[in-house]
Design a protein around this motif. Structure first.
Motif, PDB file in Angstrom:
ATOM      1  N   HIS A  86       0.865  -1.179   0.000  1.00  0.00           N
ATOM      2  CA  HIS A  86       0.000   0.000   0.000  1.00  0.00           C
ATOM      3  C   HIS A  86       0.904   1.232   0.000  1.00  0.00           C
ATOM      4  N   PRO A  87       0.586   2.246  -0.830  1.00  0.00           N
ATOM      5  CA  PRO A  87       1.509   3.388  -0.938  1.00  0.00           C
ATOM      6  C   PRO A  87       1.671   4.196   0.356  1.00  0.00           C
ATOM      7  N   ASP A  88       0.689   4.170   1.247  1.00  0.00           N
ATOM      8  CA  ASP A  88       0.803   4.959   2.480  1.00  0.00           C
ATOM      9  C   ASP A  88       1.674   4.250   3.518  1.00  0.00           C
ATOM     10  N   THR A  89       1.403   2.959   3.733  1.00  0.00           N
ATOM     11  CA  THR A  89       2.099   2.250   4.812  1.00  0.00           C
ATOM     12  C   THR A  89       3.332   1.498   4.325  1.00  0.00           C
ATOM     13  N   LEU A  90       3.398   1.230   3.039  1.00  0.00           N
ATOM     14  CA  LEU A  90       4.477   0.422   2.432  1.00  0.00           C
ATOM     15  C   LEU A  90       4.467  -1.012   2.956  1.00  0.00           C
ATOM     16  N   ASN A  91       3.363  -1.412   3.575  1.00  0.00           N
ATOM     17  CA  ASN A  91       3.140  -2.797   3.981  1.00  0.00           C
ATOM     18  C   ASN A  91       2.270  -3.501   2.943  1.00  0.00           C
ATOM     19  N   ILE A 108       1.009 -16.593   4.393  1.00  0.00           N
ATOM     20  CA  ILE A 108       1.332 -15.201   4.056  1.00  0.00           C
ATOM     21  C   ILE A 108       2.471 -14.792   4.974  1.00  0.00           C
ATOM     22  N   MET A 109       3.487 -14.133   4.406  1.00  0.00           N
ATOM     23  CA  MET A 109       4.581 -13.610   5.232  1.00  0.00           C
ATOM     24  C   MET A 109       4.669 -12.092   5.041  1.00  0.00           C
ATOM     25  N   PRO A 110       3.894 -11.338   5.819  1.00  0.00           N
ATOM     26  CA  PRO A 110       3.958  -9.876   5.721  1.00  0.00           C
ATOM     27  C   PRO A 110       5.092  -9.338   6.609  1.00  0.00           C
ATOM     28  N   VAL A 111       5.479  -8.097   6.359  1.00  0.00           N
ATOM     29  CA  VAL A 111       6.529  -7.429   7.152  1.00  0.00           C
ATOM     30  C   VAL A 111       5.922  -6.158   7.753  1.00  0.00           C
ATOM     31  N   HIS A 112       6.120  -5.945   9.052  1.00  0.00           N
ATOM     32  CA  HIS A 112       5.723  -4.652   9.647  1.00  0.00           C
ATOM     33  C   HIS A 112       6.854  -3.665   9.308  1.00  0.00           C
ATOM     34  N   CYS A 113       6.781  -3.134   8.100  1.00  0.00           N
ATOM     35  CA  CYS A 113       7.909  -2.360   7.574  1.00  0.00           C
ATOM     36  C   CYS A 113       8.139  -1.085   8.405  1.00  0.00           C
ATOM     37  N   TYR A 114       9.370  -0.838   8.782  1.00  0.00           N
ATOM     38  CA  TYR A 114       9.765   0.305   9.634  1.00  0.00           C
ATOM     39  C   TYR A 114       9.095   0.253  11.008  1.00  0.00           C
ATOM     40  N   VAL A 252       7.322   9.745   5.776  1.00  0.00           N
ATOM     41  CA  VAL A 252       6.360   8.631   5.807  1.00  0.00           C
ATOM     42  C   VAL A 252       5.660   8.645   7.166  1.00  0.00           C
ATOM     43  N   GLN A 253       4.335   8.609   7.124  1.00  0.00           N
ATOM     44  CA  GLN A 253       3.548   8.630   8.373  1.00  0.00           C
ATOM     45  C   GLN A 253       3.510   7.242   8.990  1.00  0.00           C
ATOM     46  N   ASP A 254       3.269   7.189  10.299  1.00  0.00           N
ATOM     47  CA  ASP A 254       3.123   5.862  10.903  1.00  0.00           C
ATOM     48  C   ASP A 254       1.766   5.273  10.482  1.00  0.00           C
ATOM     49  N   ALA A 255       1.514   4.038  10.925  1.00  0.00           N
ATOM     50  CA  ALA A 255       0.302   3.357  10.466  1.00  0.00           C
ATOM     51  C   ALA A 255      -0.788   3.402  11.534  1.00  0.00           C
ATOM     52  N   GLY A 256      -0.719   4.394  12.408  1.00  0.00           N
ATOM     53  CA  GLY A 256      -1.751   4.565  13.424  1.00  0.00           C
ATOM     54  C   GLY A 256      -1.535   3.720  14.657  1.00  0.00           C
ATOM     55  N   GLN A 257      -0.313   3.239  14.866  1.00  0.00           N
ATOM     56  CA  GLN A 257      -0.056   2.406  16.055  1.00  0.00           C
ATOM     57  C   GLN A 257      -0.129   3.239  17.327  1.00  0.00           C
ATOM     58  N   GLN A 258      -0.370   2.546  18.444  1.00  0.00           N
ATOM     59  CA  GLN A 258      -0.503   3.207  19.735  1.00  0.00           C
ATOM     60  C   GLN A 258       0.873   3.584  20.290  1.00  0.00           C
ATOM     61  N   VAL A 259       1.814   2.649  20.192  1.00  0.00           N
ATOM     62  CA  VAL A 259       3.196   2.870  20.657  1.00  0.00           C
ATOM     63  C   VAL A 259       4.136   2.558  19.495  1.00  0.00           C
ATOM     64  N   SER A 260       4.980   3.533  19.148  1.00  0.00           N
ATOM     65  CA  SER A 260       5.929   3.359  18.045  1.00  0.00           C
ATOM     66  C   SER A 260       7.313   3.064  18.604  1.00  0.00           C
ATOM     67  N   GLU A 314       5.344  -4.469 -13.392  1.00  0.00           N
ATOM     68  CA  GLU A 314       3.927  -4.162 -13.633  1.00  0.00           C
ATOM     69  C   GLU A 314       3.074  -4.703 -12.486  1.00  0.00           C
ATOM     70  N   ASN A 315       3.523  -5.802 -11.874  1.00  0.00           N
ATOM     71  CA  ASN A 315       2.778  -6.371 -10.743  1.00  0.00           C
ATOM     72  C   ASN A 315       2.986  -5.562  -9.462  1.00  0.00           C
ATOM     73  N   LEU A 316       4.046  -4.743  -9.448  1.00  0.00           N
ATOM     74  CA  LEU A 316       4.466  -4.114  -8.188  1.00  0.00           C
ATOM     75  C   LEU A 316       4.688  -2.605  -8.345  1.00  0.00           C
ATOM     76  N   PRO A 317       3.695  -1.873  -8.902  1.00  0.00           N
ATOM     77  CA  PRO A 317       3.946  -0.447  -9.179  1.00  0.00           C
ATOM     78  C   PRO A 317       4.238   0.379  -7.928  1.00  0.00           C
ATOM     79  N   GLU A 318       3.542   0.120  -6.827  1.00  0.00           N
ATOM     80  CA  GLU A 318       3.738   0.948  -5.619  1.00  0.00           C
ATOM     81  C   GLU A 318       5.100   0.678  -4.990  1.00  0.00           C
ATOM     82  N   ALA A 319       5.465  -0.594  -4.899  1.00  0.00           N
ATOM     83  CA  ALA A 319       6.770  -0.933  -4.320  1.00  0.00           C
ATOM     84  C   ALA A 319       7.889  -0.376  -5.202  1.00  0.00           C
TER      85      ALA A 319
END
Ligand code: PLP
Length: 352
Positions: A86-91, A108-114, A252-260, A314-319
């Protein structure tokens, strides 16, 4: 020195010694999680997490990460299938995850990027609908909390890195966070060659154990981590205040977490900034400021991945766009205000 002397005195150097046991307990308390298995590094944690859940076939993951994320899949003979971020969170973008599922998908192997939390609810919903496991690469997410507590409680397993560059480090190290004692027991067997007792080997395990010296450094670091996080927060706040009106620089903004945990300070060098990202990177370097193009190149640009259909741009325009624009500015507890002013001055100079 007292910690090292304790190791010399009791002569236990590794294999789940007293510092190893203390650190597992202390980290569970600090992080607010139930079960945690220490590892000699985060990569072996990822490799073992996949083994522990017996993952095979295809796993959907992000191209916008450190290369170890995808490498852990190849080390298990698993095919990575890359989905866009996603372009906002980069996750990982949940909509793109769903589109990448095939009959061979098992996890699925997602990354909590940054250290910015993924859309954990949407990801869990997809996993439940398609009966998939979720292993979070939480290498960046030490201490991060959402409204319900630690982000490390999400998914089937989460893997931390305690590499020297991380917010909390043991020089080299890592951990798997798991939901129950039985899973931890399996992971503990797997990280010790599969040994259950002196004469019983139950699985083709690996050597992923953290040594006593690394665990001792962890116990030491844990005393200072609160202070380190507070200093990082101040640096983050100062960067945002100083850069918010620089044309072409987007923080880059955070993703709305309570504690960063303020582990990174990524900025996007947009087209309306007078210099390209690489020119700014070089200009900073010429001023002895070492920013990182993190993550560039994308994992999917490396030779062992780039031939895969899901690795196409083409599959990964945002990344692809993010990898061209991103620059992580220096952020570490000892960074002084004067040094930060110098960094900001170099960035501003080109913009006027
Ligand atoms: C997202 C991510 N995954 C995995 C790793 C690998 O961790 P380690 O260096 O502890 O093996 C790192 C960093 O090093 C990372 O940033």
């Amino acid at each position: 020195m007292p910690y090292l002397e304790a190791i010399w005195a009791n002569k236990i150097l590794t294999n789940g010694g007293p510092f190893h046991q203390q650190l597992e307990k202390a980290l569970c308390e600090y992080l607010g999680v139930q079960h945690l298995a220490l590892f000699s590094n985060g990569t072996l944690g990822l490799v073992t997490a996949l083994q522990a859940l017996r993952i095979t076939g295809e796993v959907i993951t992000t191209p916008y990460s450190f290369v170890a994320t995808a490498h852990s899949l190849l080390w298990n003979g698993i095919k990575p299938v890359f989905a866009d971020v996603h372009p906002d969170t980069l996750n990982l973008d949940p909509a793109r995850i769903e589109a990448a599922i095939t009959p061979h998908t098992t996890a699925i192997m997602p990354v909590h990027c940054y250290g910015h939390p993924c859309d954990v609810q949407a990801i869990q919903k997809i996993a439940d609908n398609y009966n998939l496991k979720v292993i979070y690469d939480a290498a960046h997410a030490f201490g991060v909390q959402d409204a319900g507590g630690s982000v490390l409680r999400h998914g089937d397993l989460s893997v931390l890195s305690f590499h020297a560059t991380k917010v909390f480090n043991t020089f080299e190290g890592g951990a798997i966070i798991c939901p129950d004692a039985k899973t931890k027991q399996r992971i503990d067997h797997l990280k010790n060659f599969g040994f259950v007792d002196e004469t019983t080997v139950v699985a083709p395990g690996i050597n992923g154990k953290m040594s006593e010296i690394n665990a001792a450094f962890g116990m030491l670091q844990l005393q200072y981590v609160g202070d380190a996080l507070a200093k990082r927060q101040a640096i983050d706040t100062a960067y945002r205040a100083a850069l918010h009106n620089v044309p072409g620089i987007r923080c880059v903004q955070d993703a709305g977490q309570q504690v960063s945990n303020y582990s990174y300070f990524p900025i996007m060098v947009e087209p309306d900034y007078p210099l390209s990202r690489d020119a700014l990177y070089q200009k900073l370097k010429d001023n002895h400021i070492f920013a990182r193009r993190y993550f560039y190149p994308l994992i999917t640009d490396f030779p062992m991945y780039r031939g895969m259909p899901s690795a196409s741009r083409e599959n990964l325009p945002e990344a692809t766009a993010a990898a061209q624009k991103v620059l992580c500015l220096p952020i570490y507890p000892a960074l002084t205000l004067e040094q930060q002013d110098q960094i900001v001055a170099v960035i501003r100079e080109a913009a006027v």
